[in-house]
Design a protein around this motif. Sequence first.
Motif, short mmCIF file in Angstrom:
data_model
loop_
_atom_site.label_atom_id
_atom_site.label_comp_id
_atom_site.label_asym_id
_atom_site.label_seq_id
_atom_site.Cartn_x
_atom_site.Cartn_y
_atom_site.Cartn_z
N ASP A 1 0.86 -1.37 -0.19
CA ASP A 1 -0.25 0.10 -0.04
C ASP A 1 0.81 1.29 0.74
OD1 ASP A 1 -2.10 -1.72 0.11
OD2 ASP A 1 -2.70 -1.62 2.21
N HIS A 2 1.83 1.06 0.60
CA HIS A 2 3.60 2.59 0.75
C HIS A 2 4.68 1.96 -0.04
CE1 HIS A 2 2.68 0.54 4.31
NE2 HIS A 2 4.10 0.55 4.82
N CYS A 3 4.60 1.24 0.03
CA CYS A 3 5.74 0.38 -0.31
C CYS A 3 5.68 0.29 -2.47
CB CYS A 3 6.17 -0.80 -0.70
SG CYS A 3 6.89 -0.83 1.56
N ASP A 4 7.31 0.24 -2.77
CA ASP A 4 7.52 -0.07 -4.44
C ASP A 4 9.03 -0.78 -4.20
OD1 ASP A 4 5.73 1.71 -5.35
OD2 ASP A 4 7.02 3.30 -5.05
N ALA A 5 8.46 -2.23 -5.15
CA ALA A 5 9.43 -3.29 -4.81
C ALA A 5 10.13 -3.65 -6.06
CB ALA A 5 9.29 -4.10 -3.98
N ASN A 6 10.81 -4.18 -6.58
CA ASN A 6 11.42 -4.81 -7.27
C ASN A 6 12.77 -5.55 -7.14
OD1 ASN A 6 12.00 -5.41 -10.45
ND2 ASN A 6 11.27 -3.29 -11.26
N TYR A 7 12.43 -6.94 -7.46
CA TYR A 7 12.79 -8.21 -7.10
C TYR A 7 14.41 -8.65 -8.54
CZ TYR A 7 9.43 -8.30 -4.29
OH TYR A 7 8.32 -7.66 -3.69
N PHE A 8 15.29 -8.95 -8.55
CA PHE A 8 16.67 -8.96 -9.34
C PHE A 8 17.09 -10.53 -8.88
CE2 PHE A 8 16.17 -4.48 -9.73
CZ PHE A 8 15.97 -4.42 -10.79
N LEU A 9 17.32 -11.37 -10.50
CA LEU A 9 17.98 -12.78 -9.85
C LEU A 9 19.66 -12.54 -11.12
CD1 LEU A 9 15.35 -15.05 -10.53
CD2 LEU A 9 16.65 -14.66 -8.47
N ALA A 10 20.40 -12.89 -11.49
CA ALA A 10 21.63 -13.11 -11.26
C ALA A 10 21.97 -14.23 -11.93
CB ALA A 10 22.86 -13.03 -10.65
N TYR A 11 21.99 -14.52 -13.55
CA TYR A 11 22.46 -15.87 -14.34
C TYR A 11 24.04 -15.93 -15.15
CZ TYR A 11 17.40 -16.62 -14.11
OH TYR A 11 15.84 -17.20 -13.87
N ARG A 12 24.24 -16.78 -14.85
CA ARG A 12 25.84 -17.30 -15.86
C ARG A 12 25.94 -18.37 -16.67
NH1 ARG A 12 30.41 -16.45 -12.47
NH2 ARG A 12 30.77 -14.63 -12.51
N ASP A 13 25.69 -18.27 -17.59
CA ASP A 13 25.49 -20.30 -17.90
C ASP A 13 23.68 -20.81 -17.83
OD1 ASP A 13 27.89 -19.69 -18.98
OD2 ASP A 13 29.17 -21.07 -17.34
N ASP A 14 22.91 -19.65 -17.48
CA ASP A 14 21.87 -20.47 -17.71
C ASP A 14 20.99 -20.85 -16.19
OD1 ASP A 14 21.03 -19.61 -20.43
OD2 ASP A 14 21.79 -21.41 -21.12
N LYS A 15 22.02 -20.27 -14.80
CA LYS A 15 21.89 -20.84 -13.33
C LYS A 15 22.09 -19.72 -12.76
CE LYS A 15 24.93 -23.57 -9.90
NZ LYS A 15 25.73 -24.47 -9.86
N ILE A 16 21.24 -20.08 -12.22
CA ILE A 16 20.83 -18.69 -10.98
C ILE A 16 22.49 -18.98 -10.65
CG2 ILE A 16 20.02 -18.13 -9.47
CD1 ILE A 16 17.21 -19.03 -10.39
#
Length: 376
Positions: free
Chosen positions: A52-67
Amino acid sequence: MSVIINKVRTKDDLKKFIQFGIDLYEGNEYFVPPLIYDERATLNWSKNPAFDHCDANYFLAYRDDKIVGRIGVIINHKANEKWNERNARFGFVDFIDDSEVVDALFGAAESWARSRGMDKIHGPLGFTDLDHEGMLVEGFDQIGTLSTIYNYPYYVNHMERMGYIKDQDWVEFLITIPKEMPERFLRASEIVKKRFGLDVKHLESKKDVLPYARDIFKLINRAYKDLYGYVELTDRQIDYYVDMYIPMLRLEFLTLVIRQEDNKLVGVGIGLPSIAKALQKARGRFVPTGWYHLYKALKGKDTNVLDLLMVAVDPEYQGKGLNALMFNEFIPAANRLGFEYAESNPELEINSKVHSMWNSLETKQHKRRRAFIKNL
């Protein structure tokens, strides 16, 4: 191959985001996984009323199609308004020991925050003070708890390498539970009750808790309002946490201090048998067998440690000895049920009022965690 950063966009992405934070610690005897169900609800904009009062984003890092890493970045607009800041928060962060991965993850988080006009970024922090917060900097050889983060020692090296500095520290204590109730607590509790007209409310069933449930969180708002990063919970958030936490309570370790003249709740102490080992066995999953491990743990089986999840005292009564009333309830119950140790929740390093509660007990400061900060 170079590191690729992807935003979490789908339910499957979110599932991978949560699972990576568990898989990275496979075989680590000190890591305690969160309940995946609760983690998913916390991160879901349609379920968590903090959005209601927050914005957020989430990110994943990949290398060779692996997280190989994950990070969440949050803007709590209510917190920024209260503290007159333009800060973003990072949290839900895990990564392999690789500078390229770490730089790419934090680069994405910092860029997102900067594009929204933020001046600084700090963390690990969650949406509220009831989420996991604080990066472990001491106590890597200690098992975690339900409410805290565990991370590898190399995390700290990367934070400092990227120019993040200490913002605040929390400390935690391992407390030896006295075999007998200390006479000083007995005397002090009687004096406090008479002097301030207070009673301890004893409840017979969890249904009896419900009339006080929302008042518990309103008291937390009053007691914690001036603490680092705290933002008062809204009514919708209170309802959310009532549904989440009240069913888990053990009434032996719920102490409600009531003012006699108006039945106002002025103090609360909440403890819970440690469910750390049960969560490890469950690997974060409630089904098919996780519920059984958690059920046993909440009954006090296979553990001699009591987690002191929360102590909150109305500002009007802080420093007036209400902790004696809580010890007077907790210590006999802990001995009766076979607990030998209690573990404190993280306490701000500068919060001397809270630290003083343990002065008369045998304690060891066994963990320290840190909020880091950086100018954008």
